[in-house]
Design a protein around this motif. Sequence first.
Motif, PDB file in Angstrom:
ATOM      1  N   GLN A   1       0.827  -1.207   0.000  1.00  0.00           N
ATOM      2  CA  GLN A   1       0.000   0.000   0.000  1.00  0.00           C
ATOM      3  C   GLN A   1       0.864   1.261   0.000  1.00  0.00           C
ATOM      4  N   VAL A   2       1.875   1.304   0.870  1.00  0.00           N
ATOM      5  CA  VAL A   2       2.733   2.498   0.936  1.00  0.00           C
ATOM      6  C   VAL A   2       3.518   2.669  -0.360  1.00  0.00           C
TER       7      VAL A   2
ATOM      8  N   GLU B   1       2.667   1.677  -3.350  1.00  0.00           N
ATOM      9  CA  GLU B   1       1.765   2.135  -4.410  1.00  0.00           C
ATOM     10  C   GLU B   1       1.511   3.632  -4.297  1.00  0.00           C
ATOM     11  N   GLN B   2       1.266   4.109  -3.091  1.00  0.00           N
ATOM     12  CA  GLN B   2       1.019   5.540  -2.883  1.00  0.00           C
ATOM     13  C   GLN B   2       2.242   6.373  -3.239  1.00  0.00           C
TER      14      GLN B   2
ATOM     15  N   GLU C   1       2.758   6.670  -6.937  1.00  0.00           N
ATOM     16  CA  GLU C   1       1.747   7.543  -7.539  1.00  0.00           C
ATOM     17  C   GLU C   1       2.197   8.997  -7.513  1.00  0.00           C
ATOM     18  N   ASN C   2       2.988   9.352  -6.506  1.00  0.00           N
ATOM     19  CA  ASN C   2       3.285  10.767  -6.274  1.00  0.00           C
ATOM     20  C   ASN C   2       4.716  11.176  -6.572  1.00  0.00           C
TER      21      ASN C   2
ATOM     22  N   ASN D   1       3.258   2.700 -13.240  1.00  0.00           N
ATOM     23  CA  ASN D   1       3.560   4.051 -12.764  1.00  0.00           C
ATOM     24  C   ASN D   1       4.653   4.710 -13.588  1.00  0.00           C
TER      25      ASN D   1
END
Length: 859
Positions: free
Chosen positions: A705-706, A708-709, A712-713, A755
């Motif tokens: 989860q971390v 992926e986030q 994304e940024n 990504n």
Amino acid sequence: MKTQRLNFRLVIVAVLSCCLCFLTPSLSMAQGGGFALIEQGLVAYPQNPAAAIALWRQALPQGTRNTQALIYHYLSLGYQELGRWQEAEEALREGFRRLPGGEAGENLAVEARLLNTQGRFYWLTGRPQQALGAWQRATRAYERVEDREGVIGSLINQSQGLLFLGFPLEAKGVLERVEGALEGLPEGDLKEQGRQSLGRVWRQVGDLRRSEAILKQGRSSGSGLELGNTRRVLWQRAIAFQEEPDVESALSAYQEAFQRAITPLEQVQAQLNGLSLQIAAQRWREAAEVQASLAPLLAQLPPNHFSLETQLNFAQSLICLQEELNRVPGVPGCPAVPPVQSTPTGAIIGQQLAQGVQTARELGDLRLESAALGQLGELYERNQQYSEAERLTQQALRIAEDRQALDLRYRWEWQLGRLAERQDNPEGAIALYKIALKTLDQVRSTLLPLDPNIQFDFRDNIEPIYRRLAELLLEEKPGEENIKEALETIDQLQLVELENFLRCRILPLVPITRNLAYLDDQTALIYPILFEHRIAIIVKFPHQPFKAYWVDESRDEIENEAWDFVDLLINQGESEKIYELGNSFYKKLIKPWESELKNYPALKHLVFILDGALRNIPISALWDEKDQKYLVEKPYSLSILPNLNVFDLQRVAQTKLNLLLLGVSEERTIEDENFSALENVERELEEIGAIFPAKTLLNADFSQQVLEQLLENESFSAIHIASHGQFSSNLENTFVMTYHELLRINTLQRLIRTNFERRLTPLEILSLSACETATGDNRATLGLAGIAVRSGAKTTLASLWRVNDASTQVLMTEFYRQLQNPIMTKAEALQLAQQELMKDVQYNSPFHWAAYILVGNWY
């Protein structure tokens, strides 16, 4: 070719079963005249599709428009079953045309069936994208009329399409919807059929334990049969991974299916699958006993499509039990030459197959006529009656071409190629093998991703065509063009094998000619190819044509020696034995062309595309007895490619790296597996982070989860993962560990590649520290290549075995330190890091430094 035929049938049935279970119409949908004929056709269909078609055509003039649309749905299914594609398509067109306007429930229910059948038609004619779209529309229509059976079936079909098109996570999501829907159903035929289909598709997705669990809940002969098929794959997988194989559990499932069987056909199917497995396991006495009990059961079957197919498969099993029929080399389909068995003679088997040809003609089943003729041709080939074998095979091929039966076509083209060779016509054989491979390229997309059995039969039933064509090209016309064509043939094989492992097409590909043009004055390409009795080493020096060198050593000898070498290195065996085997491989792979090196003073880099078991050995540890040096100590950096067109080899200007550092140093237990602590990971990440700008996720911060986030940024040009991981020839057992979960290839690809593609920034390096190849898995490097390709990274740095994490920390830190030099290539940086490690008395054993390889673009 028995296994190949059975496996292809399993794939097709898996996709089509949902279409076939929707044959019983409700009375409201079949109102009007002709209902009795429709019903008679439904009864006749499983045994005789041609007879069913005749009945449905009689019913057409008597029905309403809605009933006619439904009949055309049945007609299309019948024509598809017989391989009459033009008529199948026309029936679909007429069915949609007959649908009345509006969205009444009746009309929508028939439209849903037509859409499902249209998806089946698209699938079988090689249009998976259109098939998926039709099945998705069918699902929506079934949902609107609240047809739970239709929803379940079309969802299962959707999962097949998604899996094939390279969306395994989405396919699994759809299957989980099916699983949920089944749980709410009462026990009955629908739930039982759903279990069978779901168990099949979970097997095809590769989740064998889940497949086994749902099929164990089944109560029918069909569920027992599918359970046996799943356990058979588990047995094959255990053999491939050198684990303890359990053939008895699969055989007991087939026996239970036999006991539950209601009809003679169900009994025969269970016994036949058990017989096939006994032969695959080379349990000859037990197989002979099963075949003796099968003969009276087969005699009870009526002459129809399914019984004829069963007879043909039984005949192939009988061939495999005949010693004299298995002495001709190069004919696929049987695992070994058995001892003499008391089974019917070749003459009797031939009579059975000839009767099969006649029965197929009487049924009007051209596909099975082709299968019977080709199988009879194979029998004559085994009996060394080549002229008659050729005549029969040509007949089989003509029918397969007319029926667009690509899976049969490539078999008969291959068979004709073998017959041309046996009759001293190598040029004819070359031409036929080329045709067979073109046909196989069209059909393999259906064969490879969807049935795990195919992965284990690959070496017997697909790979030999590529290898024999390449060998003939080198033998008959060893000039520049033929050498290049032989290389391209094996390169295509390497690609097919990797796609087979990943169960999806690899796109986009870089044309081989373009990549060859990128090779500069500093680079030579070395491409060893393993044939049955010798090795060809194809070499491309700068601005020179390809050259081929031969080494007289068999493939089996090479594979055994490769494992001995790797075992010595991993277990830090005696230095003298390591030198001895390292020198043996140096003589095979380097010596034949080494004298040419003096002609290329600018040469700095050697690129290896390794074949078969050679992929498991560390090239850097090859030992030159004359110079008393390892290859890594010579003035050449080294790198590996899986093949010539999955990586772009263009040289681009080096940019300063911006790293994402990921690691787990603590002991963890995930999915019931214990992973030890990696004490030097924190220091490794800290030291690398001091060399280049970096963001670090360590231990609990490193989760899917971390990650992926973060991706994304933020944008990174390199990712370094210092954590447990494994490369395996089993897609499900190839992973990288986060703090909470195991990231498998497809999840890793989704997180990383998508990504980077969205940001249009290339991932320069993916480094996998502390990963290892699965012990005893002779194709485990497929997992390494799979991660390298699916991640989208230009270069992947990884290890062939698990190395002490203290020496790993030293090597990785030195690798990145060398990359600070803007003119340093990644391959040179690895070479210098390995040489630096060799200077340390603690780490100068090749166990510490030889494991590391660079896969992909070396610049």
